[in-house]
Design a protein around this motif. Structure first.
Motif, PDB file in Angstrom:
ATOM      1  N   ASP A  98       0.664   3.609  -3.220  1.00  0.00           N
ATOM      2  CA  ASP A  98      -0.653   4.272  -3.277  1.00  0.00           C
ATOM      3  C   ASP A  98      -0.714   5.411  -2.265  1.00  0.00           C
ATOM      4  OD1 ASP A  98      -1.547   2.596  -5.276  1.00  0.00           O
ATOM      5  OD2 ASP A  98      -2.508   1.186  -3.894  1.00  0.00           O
ATOM      6  N   GLN A  99      -0.159   5.172  -1.083  1.00  0.00           N
ATOM      7  CA  GLN A  99      -0.123   6.208  -0.048  1.00  0.00           C
ATOM      8  C   GLN A  99       0.686   7.416  -0.528  1.00  0.00           C
ATOM      9  OE1 GLN A  99       1.573   4.860   3.674  1.00  0.00           O
ATOM     10  NE2 GLN A  99       1.843   6.942   4.450  1.00  0.00           N
ATOM     11  N   LEU A 100       1.834   7.143  -1.160  1.00  0.00           N
ATOM     12  CA  LEU A 100       2.674   8.225  -1.668  1.00  0.00           C
ATOM     13  C   LEU A 100       1.941   9.014  -2.752  1.00  0.00           C
ATOM     14  CD1 LEU A 100       5.535   9.501  -1.547  1.00  0.00           C
ATOM     15  CD2 LEU A 100       6.172   7.949  -3.411  1.00  0.00           C
ATOM     16  N   ASP A 140      -1.318   9.355  -3.132  1.00  0.00           N
ATOM     17  CA  ASP A 140      -2.398  10.149  -2.540  1.00  0.00           C
ATOM     18  C   ASP A 140      -1.859  11.380  -1.816  1.00  0.00           C
ATOM     19  OD1 ASP A 140      -4.290   8.390  -3.501  1.00  0.00           O
ATOM     20  OD2 ASP A 140      -4.440   7.241  -1.633  1.00  0.00           O
ATOM     21  N   ALA A 141      -0.666  11.243  -1.239  1.00  0.00           N
ATOM     22  CA  ALA A 141      -0.078  12.356  -0.485  1.00  0.00           C
ATOM     23  C   ALA A 141       0.537  13.416  -1.400  1.00  0.00           C
ATOM     24  CB  ALA A 141       0.979  11.839   0.483  1.00  0.00           C
ATOM     25  N   ARG A 162       5.375  12.067   8.672  1.00  0.00           N
ATOM     26  CA  ARG A 162       4.507  12.128   7.495  1.00  0.00           C
ATOM     27  C   ARG A 162       3.571  10.925   7.403  1.00  0.00           C
ATOM     28  NH1 ARG A 162       9.585  13.661   5.050  1.00  0.00           N
ATOM     29  NH2 ARG A 162       9.817  11.538   4.243  1.00  0.00           N
ATOM     30  N   GLY A 163       3.697  10.018   8.375  1.00  0.00           N
ATOM     31  CA  GLY A 163       2.846   8.841   8.397  1.00  0.00           C
ATOM     32  C   GLY A 163       3.304   7.731   7.480  1.00  0.00           C
ATOM     33  N   GLU A 164       4.562   7.764   7.091  1.00  0.00           N
ATOM     34  CA  GLU A 164       5.087   6.754   6.164  1.00  0.00           C
ATOM     35  C   GLU A 164       5.641   5.555   6.937  1.00  0.00           C
ATOM     36  OE1 GLU A 164       6.410   9.985   2.718  1.00  0.00           O
ATOM     37  OE2 GLU A 164       7.845   9.324   4.238  1.00  0.00           O
ATOM     38  N   GLY A 184       0.778  -1.232   0.000  1.00  0.00           N
ATOM     39  CA  GLY A 184       0.000   0.000   0.000  1.00  0.00           C
ATOM     40  C   GLY A 184       0.807   1.277   0.000  1.00  0.00           C
ATOM     41  N   PHE A 185       2.148   1.176   0.071  1.00  0.00           N
ATOM     42  CA  PHE A 185       2.918   2.404   0.240  1.00  0.00           C
ATOM     43  C   PHE A 185       2.889   3.298  -0.994  1.00  0.00           C
ATOM     44  CE2 PHE A 185       6.788   4.852  -0.424  1.00  0.00           C
ATOM     45  CZ  PHE A 185       6.554   5.808   0.546  1.00  0.00           C
TER      46      PHE A 185
END
Length: 354
Positions: free
Chosen positions: A137-139, A141-142, A325-327, A134-135
């Protein structure tokens, strides 16, 4: 008209009927660096031609390209923001130049004295990013930017100076230019860090602003840095992954699966071409330095070990920023280190614990 004539007429009509209309994508690709840099050169030489060939296989779309390199459209480090703002569609995601948006890509800069093989470093970094569920995708979106592969690394960093450096004592009081996070690598020595870049290195050394610079041989060659700093001191900071290719998220999500795959294939071709030419350039640049009067100096192994142990852990602040940053920084770093260990490389220091 007899039946055979009717059949012929029907076939003629069928073969002359227009095919489904091909969509034309108007895409802008831009970089802050000029094409003299290998990672920009192969956008035009490899990525775009390969992508065009791949898209032609399905015939769904063709691309009308606008190419803007060397800061003509976007400043270095502003690529992600420009993709968010719709100024460009395709570009490079590079953490060292854009730590605010892409700081997670700086994992190797946070763990110096790593492998000197740029291919291995990139394989490990991309594995860490892509295997962390999921990382990416997270990047996206951020940041509004989708990382599609095509990662590259700079060949091994060392220090070019006006005097030979074999021990930490030799570094005492020596003014060494470097960019961004590189200067933190000097901790554990009494060298003096000076902010700079390849734009300023030559003149800074020539005029005495600094006594040398942290850099890599394939950049030293076009700069002819050995003319002012003839000693190339092999401290072996390691090769550094800088990032890869990216597409604006809104644009990416409008692509069909086959178009997305074409982009990924082109990104892989770009990566391979970059590394092939880089390997040849390392050898040629080294020879050019030696022919130009430069000299390779081997740094003492025991001194290097003491340096590594005494420096403040550069991974600490970097990890804290990524966590803020929530990573999933711990998972990414562990994956990176484990991949290298499986390939036979162990860091001289455990950056994950101290």
């Amino acid at each position: 008209m007899n039946m055979s004539a009717l059949a012929f007429a029907a076939a003629a009509v069928g073969t002359s009927a227009p095919a489904l209309a091909q969509e034309t994508l108007n895409l802008t690709i831009a970089t802050g660096h000029p094409a003299v840099f290998l990672w920009v050169k192969h956008i035009g030489e490899t990525f775009i031609p390969t992508l065009n060939e791949e898209l032609a296989k399905t015939g769904e779309v063709e691309v009308n390209w606008t190419e803007a390199y060397g800061g003509t459209l976007v400043k270095l480090g502003g690529e992600a923001q420009a993709m968010q703002d719709g100024l460009m569609d395709v570009g490079q995601a590079m953490g060292v130049f854009d730590p605010a948006n892409m700081g997670i890509l700086n994992m190797t800069y946070a763990m110096p004295f790593g492998p000197t093989d740029p291919r291995l470093v990139t394989e490990a970094a991309e594995h860490a990013l892509m295997s962390t569920e999921g990382f990416l995708d997270q990047l996206a979106d951020a940041t509004g930017v989708v990382y599609i592969g095509g990662g590259i690394a700079i060949d091994g960093y060392n220090i070019a100076t006006t005097m030979p450096l074999e021990t930490r004592a030799d570094m005492a009081g020596v003014k060494i230019s470097g960019a961004g996070p590189n200067l933190s690598w000097l901790d554990g020595t009494d060298a003096v860090g000076v902010q700079g870049s390849y734009v300023s290195f030559y003149n800074d050394i020539k005029t005495g602003v600094s006594d040398g610079a942290i850099g890599w041989i394939t950049a030293n060659a076009p700069a002819k840095l050995w003319e002012v700093a003839p000693y190339y001191n092999k401290v072996e900071f390691g090769a550094m992954y800088v990032g890869g290719l990216a597409v604006a998220q809104d644009r990416w999500e409008s692509f069909s699966d086959s178009t997305k795959e074409a982009f990924r294939v082109a990104a892989k071709a770009y990566q391979d071409a970059y590394f092939d030419e880089q390997a040849a350039n390392i050898e040629a640049a080294t020879q050019a330095m030696l022919d130009g009067g430069g000299e390779i100096v081997e740094f003492d192994d025991a001194e290097r070990d003491a340096w590594i142990e005494s420096m403040a852990n550069p991974a600490t602040a970097w990890s804290e920023a990524a966590a803020a940053r929530g990573e999933p920084v711990d998972e990414i770093l562990s994956s990176y280190v484990d991949y290298l260990a499986d390939a036979g490389f162990t860091f001289p220091r455990n950056y994950l614990e101290d």
